[in-house]
Structures are given as structure tokens and as C-alpha cells.
Design an enzyme around this catalytic site. Structure first.
Site, PDB file in Angstrom:
ATOM      1  N   SER A   1       0.844  -1.228   0.330  1.00 22.41           N
ATOM      2  CA  SER A   1      -0.379   0.465   0.053  1.00 22.41           C
ATOM      3  C   SER A   1       0.975   1.115  -0.409  1.00 22.41           C
ATOM      4  O   SER A   1       1.800   1.278   0.673  1.00 22.41           O
ATOM      5  CB  SER A   1      -0.609  -0.451   1.617  1.00 22.41           C
ATOM      6  OG  SER A   1      -2.219  -0.980   1.379  1.00 22.41           O
TER       7      SER A   1
ATOM      8  N   GLU B   1      -0.915  19.055  -6.111  1.00 17.72           N
ATOM      9  CA  GLU B   1      -2.249  18.647  -6.549  1.00 17.72           C
ATOM     10  C   GLU B   1      -3.380  17.992  -5.774  1.00 17.72           C
ATOM     11  O   GLU B   1      -4.513  17.596  -5.998  1.00 17.72           O
ATOM     12  CB  GLU B   1      -2.401  18.496  -8.492  1.00 17.72           C
ATOM     13  CG  GLU B   1      -1.947  19.547  -9.183  1.00 17.72           C
ATOM     14  CD  GLU B   1      -0.008  19.396  -9.001  1.00 17.72           C
ATOM     15  OE1 GLU B   1       0.595  20.152  -9.340  1.00 17.72           O
ATOM     16  OE2 GLU B   1       0.549  18.282  -7.982  1.00 17.72           O
ATOM     17  N   SER B   2      -2.680  16.849  -4.837  1.00 20.35           N
ATOM     18  CA  SER B   2      -3.976  15.945  -4.340  1.00 20.35           C
ATOM     19  C   SER B   2      -2.827  14.641  -4.226  1.00 20.35           C
ATOM     20  O   SER B   2      -1.949  14.574  -3.279  1.00 20.35           O
ATOM     21  CB  SER B   2      -5.286  15.825  -4.879  1.00 20.35           C
ATOM     22  OG  SER B   2      -6.437  15.094  -3.602  1.00 20.35           O
TER      23      SER B   2
ATOM     24  N   HIS C   1      -2.912   0.005  -3.702  1.00 16.77           N
ATOM     25  CA  HIS C   1      -3.512  -1.107  -2.543  1.00 16.77           C
ATOM     26  C   HIS C   1      -3.171  -1.933  -4.136  1.00 16.77           C
ATOM     27  O   HIS C   1      -4.039  -2.535  -4.568  1.00 16.77           O
ATOM     28  CB  HIS C   1      -4.404  -0.995  -1.877  1.00 16.77           C
ATOM     29  CG  HIS C   1      -4.732  -0.015  -0.959  1.00 16.77           C
ATOM     30  ND1 HIS C   1      -4.030   0.552   0.157  1.00 16.77           N
ATOM     31  CD2 HIS C   1      -5.298   1.053  -1.498  1.00 16.77           C
ATOM     32  CE1 HIS C   1      -4.330   1.434   0.115  1.00 16.77           C
ATOM     33  NE2 HIS C   1      -5.598   2.024  -0.715  1.00 16.77           N
TER      34      HIS C   1
ATOM     35  N   CYS D   1      -6.256  18.440  -8.578  1.00 17.17           N
ATOM     36  CA  CYS D   1      -7.039  19.731  -8.555  1.00 17.17           C
ATOM     37  C   CYS D   1      -6.388  20.510  -9.532  1.00 17.17           C
ATOM     38  O   CYS D   1      -5.226  20.438  -9.499  1.00 17.17           O
ATOM     39  CB  CYS D   1      -7.301  19.957  -7.211  1.00 17.17           C
ATOM     40  SG  CYS D   1      -8.190  19.311  -5.991  1.00 17.17           S
TER      41      CYS D   1
END
Length: 141
Positions: free
Chosen positions: A55, A62-63, A68, A83
Site C-alpha cells: 500500500s 495537486e492532491s 493497494h 485539483c
């Protein structure tokens, strides 16, 4: 109506189990995917489970990009959320799918934060499936 961000939710199957089980390789792929997608990396963390699976997340200005993995099933669940207008999340998704040697992908693109006239926020979902033209033994650059 403008959107605040694009969120790609990806189901990837038929992936190379050796890659999916290697946290360092996944980190390398994700950091490069951020570059390909014109994102600015801020931090990353990847964890290798015992006996198998990884993971991880790359935080970008931007985010984020996250994964996983279930190597024993050749399966990976990916999220790429950005974003703003400078990033190209679809290029990052394509890069990751290529590097993990996915044979099949189900992709949902969610346009997040669409502002309606009454200042409520909604989202729009576009979904597609692809059978990818590659085999796990093939090396693509």
C-alpha cells in the site's frame, strides 16, 4: 459549471505479481507517474505487507496518487486525484497501468466539486473498461 478536481478510480487486473509485491518498484513507478502527469511531489510513503502486498501514497501539490496491491491475485486498486488545471491525471494512470503490466483496467473518472447555482457541490462519473494490449512477459519502455 467548473470542476474542482478529477478523481480516477482504477481497478487493474492481470498485473505482474513481482512488481505488485515490490514496494520500492511501486514507489519508483509512482514518482515517475507524478512527473509524467505534471504533478509536484511533496511526500511519499509505501508499506510492504507480510507475506505479500503493498500500500502506498504519493502526496502531490495537486492532491494524491495511491495504490493497494494483491500480488497473489494480480490485482491493484489505484486512485489518482488532482485539483487545478496543470496536472494530467489520465497520463499518470496510463503510465502506471503500463508499468505494472495490467492486462485489464476498469476506470471511473469522477469530476469532483462541480458547483451548482445554489452553491451545492455535485460530481459526475464517467466509467470505461479496457483490455490492454500487453502481456506480463512483454517489456514496454
Amino acid at each position: 459549471m467548473e470542476t474542482i478536481g478529477f478523481h480516477y478510480v482504477v481497478e487493474a487486473a492481470g498485473c505482474d505479481p513481482e512488481i505488485l509485491g515490490n514496494a520500492d518498484k511501486i514507489r519508483q513507478i509512482f514518482l515517475e507517474a507524478a512527473k509524467v502527469g505534471k504533478m509536484e511531489v511533496k511526500a511519499s510513503y509505501f508499506f510492504k505487507f507480510s507475506p505479500t502486498g503493498v500500500s502506498g501514497v504519493v502526496i502531490v501539490a495537486e492532491s494524491h496518487i495511491s495504490i493497494h496491491t494483491w500480488p497473489e491475485k494480480g490485482y491493484a486498486a489505484l486512485d489518482v486525484y488532482t485539483c487545478g488545471t496543470t496536472a494530467d491525471p489520465e497520463k499518470a494512470v496510463d503510465y502506471i497501468l503500463d508499468k505494472i503490466k495490467a492486462q485489464y483496467a476498469h476506470v471511473s473518472e469522477i469530476k469532483r466539486g462541480i458547483e451548482e447555482d445554489d452553491e451545492t457541490f455535485t460530481h459526475m462519473i464517467l466509467t470505461w473498461e479496457e483490455k490492454l494490449e500487453r502481456k506480463n512477459g512483454d517489456e514496454k519502455s
